[in-house]
Design a protein around this motif. Structure first.
Motif, PDB file in Angstrom:
ATOM      1  N   ALA A   6     -22.840 -21.300 -32.778  1.00 21.69           N
ATOM      2  CA  ALA A   6     -23.180 -20.573 -31.543  1.00 21.69           C
ATOM      3  C   ALA A   6     -24.653 -20.791 -31.258  1.00 21.69           C
ATOM      4  N   ILE A   7     -24.955 -21.304 -30.067  1.00 24.13           N
ATOM      5  CA  ILE A   7     -26.353 -21.563 -29.711  1.00 24.13           C
ATOM      6  C   ILE A   7     -26.674 -20.800 -28.429  1.00 24.13           C
ATOM      7  N   ASP A   8     -27.439 -19.737 -28.569  1.00 18.37           N
ATOM      8  CA  ASP A   8     -27.790 -18.910 -27.415  1.00 18.37           C
ATOM      9  C   ASP A   8     -29.275 -19.026 -27.107  1.00 18.37           C
ATOM     10  N   GLY A   9     -29.635 -18.600 -25.914  1.00 18.60           N
ATOM     11  CA  GLY A   9     -31.048 -18.576 -25.543  1.00 18.60           C
ATOM     12  C   GLY A   9     -31.201 -18.584 -24.038  1.00 18.60           C
ATOM     13  N   PRO A  10     -32.441 -18.391 -23.565  1.00 15.69           N
ATOM     14  CA  PRO A  10     -32.687 -18.339 -22.125  1.00 15.69           C
ATOM     15  C   PRO A  10     -32.632 -19.726 -21.480  1.00 15.69           C
ATOM     16  N   ASP A 109     -24.298 -15.278 -24.853  1.00 19.05           N
ATOM     17  CA  ASP A 109     -23.649 -14.201 -25.618  1.00 19.05           C
ATOM     18  C   ASP A 109     -22.648 -14.748 -26.635  1.00 19.05           C
ATOM     19  N   ILE A 110     -22.837 -15.992 -27.050  1.00 11.49           N
ATOM     20  CA  ILE A 110     -21.833 -16.610 -27.933  1.00 11.49           C
ATOM     21  C   ILE A 110     -21.871 -15.942 -29.315  1.00 11.49           C
ATOM     22  N   GLY A 111     -23.066 -15.777 -29.869  1.00  7.37           N
ATOM     23  CA  GLY A 111     -23.171 -15.172 -31.204  1.00  7.37           C
ATOM     24  C   GLY A 111     -22.954 -13.668 -31.204  1.00  7.37           C
ATOM     25  N   THR A 112     -23.160 -13.028 -30.057  1.00  8.43           N
ATOM     26  CA  THR A 112     -23.056 -11.562 -30.008  1.00  8.43           C
ATOM     27  C   THR A 112     -21.682 -11.080 -29.570  1.00  8.43           C
ATOM     28  N   VAL A 113     -21.057 -11.767 -28.610  1.00 11.89           N
ATOM     29  CA  VAL A 113     -19.822 -11.253 -27.991  1.00 11.89           C
ATOM     30  C   VAL A 113     -18.640 -12.218 -28.137  1.00 11.89           C
ATOM     31  N   ILE A 114     -18.849 -13.469 -27.798  1.00 15.10           N
ATOM     32  CA  ILE A 114     -17.723 -14.417 -27.769  1.00 15.10           C
ATOM     33  C   ILE A 114     -17.266 -14.752 -29.175  1.00 15.10           C
ATOM     34  N   CYS A 115     -18.213 -15.040 -30.059  1.00 18.80           N
ATOM     35  CA  CYS A 115     -17.815 -15.456 -31.405  1.00 18.80           C
ATOM     36  C   CYS A 115     -18.749 -14.854 -32.457  1.00 18.80           C
ATOM     37  N   PRO A 116     -18.671 -13.522 -32.633  1.00 14.60           N
ATOM     38  CA  PRO A 116     -19.564 -12.897 -33.629  1.00 14.60           C
ATOM     39  C   PRO A 116     -19.294 -13.414 -35.039  1.00 14.60           C
ATOM     40  N   ASP A 174     -27.933 -10.278 -34.723  1.00 16.12           N
ATOM     41  CA  ASP A 174     -28.748  -9.823 -35.865  1.00 16.12           C
ATOM     42  C   ASP A 174     -28.912 -10.926 -36.910  1.00 16.12           C
ATOM     43  N   ASP A 175     -27.885 -11.755 -37.049  1.00 13.26           N
ATOM     44  CA  ASP A 175     -27.931 -12.795 -38.083  1.00 13.26           C
ATOM     45  C   ASP A 175     -28.233 -14.184 -37.507  1.00 13.26           C
ATOM     46  N   ALA A 176     -28.820 -14.230 -36.314  1.00 17.50           N
ATOM     47  CA  ALA A 176     -29.159 -15.535 -35.725  1.00 17.50           C
ATOM     48  C   ALA A 176     -30.453 -16.081 -36.325  1.00 17.50           C
ATOM     49  N   VAL A 177     -30.510 -17.406 -36.437  1.00 14.72           N
ATOM     50  CA  VAL A 177     -31.755 -18.087 -36.822  1.00 14.72           C
ATOM     51  C   VAL A 177     -32.545 -18.329 -35.533  1.00 14.72           C
TER      52      VAL A 177
END
Ligand code: DC
Length: 204
Positions: A6-10, A109-116, A174-177
């Motif tokens: 999961a790669i999130d960001g602005p 929202d991939i790491g938070t909602v779509i694929c925690p 919370d556990d994102a790098v």
């Protein structure tokens, strides 16, 4: 193997470039989830109501060339605040994330909602000024008539809407790098991402 990155960001932080390169490196499938919201936003600019557009979205809607314009980006960010639009797009993204053979999804929202449960979560960011400069160069390279100040205002408006919406706001899991690409070249950013992923691979 089921393995989700999961790669999130602005906007314009480098997610797209990193995601494509990471997917190619591991032979994983890649989904740019921003394209889903852009396709819905583009439909609203043509007069289709947002929720109806999201519910009727087809794969072919993602294949048009005109989804990368500033107007479509703003429209995407606007439709993305609507809970019914987001929920219409969830199942497709979740199925993609857990497909066999590995998947890279980039978005907000991939790491938070779509694929925690994603095995690796990266949050890629950079200062608004650096992101605006990159997007400006990209846009003028494609022949758009714009200024760096205009692009910075657009980036900030989108950040504000994406981070402050009630539903699935942009934030690191919370556990994102965390990966700040402000002072990194594309290759340095990619190497940092690959390093973080390698630590989580089953046979690493
Ligand atoms: O990544 P992008 O710039 O193509 O995204 C366009 C807009 O879509 C972004 O401003 C917010 C929205 N979006 C979202 O809300 N959730 C995602 N997972 C991806 C994009």
């Amino acid at each position: 193997m089921i393995f989700t990155i999961a790669i999130d960001g602005p906007a314009a932080a480098g997610k797209g470039t990193i995601s494509k390169a990471v997917a190619a490196h591991f032979g994983f499938a890649h989904l740019d989830t921003g394209l889903l919201y852009r396709a819905v936003g583009a439909k609203t600019l043509q007069g289709t109501p947002a929720i109806a557009a999201a519910r009727a979205l087809q794969a072919s809607d993602l294949e048009t060339d005109n989804l990368r314009t500033p107007d479509v980006a703003q429209a995407a960010s606007k439709v993305a605040v609507i809970p019914e639009v987001r929920s219409a797009l969830v199942d497709f993204q979740r199925a993609f994330a857990r497909r066999l053979g590995g998947a890279v999804l980039d978005g907000r929202d991939i790491g938070t909602v779509i694929c925690p449960e994603a095995e690796v979560k990266l949050f890629v960011t950079a200062s608004a000024e650096v992101r605006a400069k990159r997007r400006f160069l990209e846009l003028i390279g494609k022949g758009h008539d714009t200024t760096q100040a205009e692009v910075l205002a657009d980036v900030k408006a989108r950040d504000d809407r994406d981070m402050n919406r009630a539903e699935a706001p942009l934030k690191p899991a919370d556990d994102a790098v965390l990966l700040d690409t402000s002072t990194l070249s594309i290759d340095e950013a990619l190497q940092a991402a690959l390093g973080a992923i390698a630590e989580k691979l089953p046979d690493a």
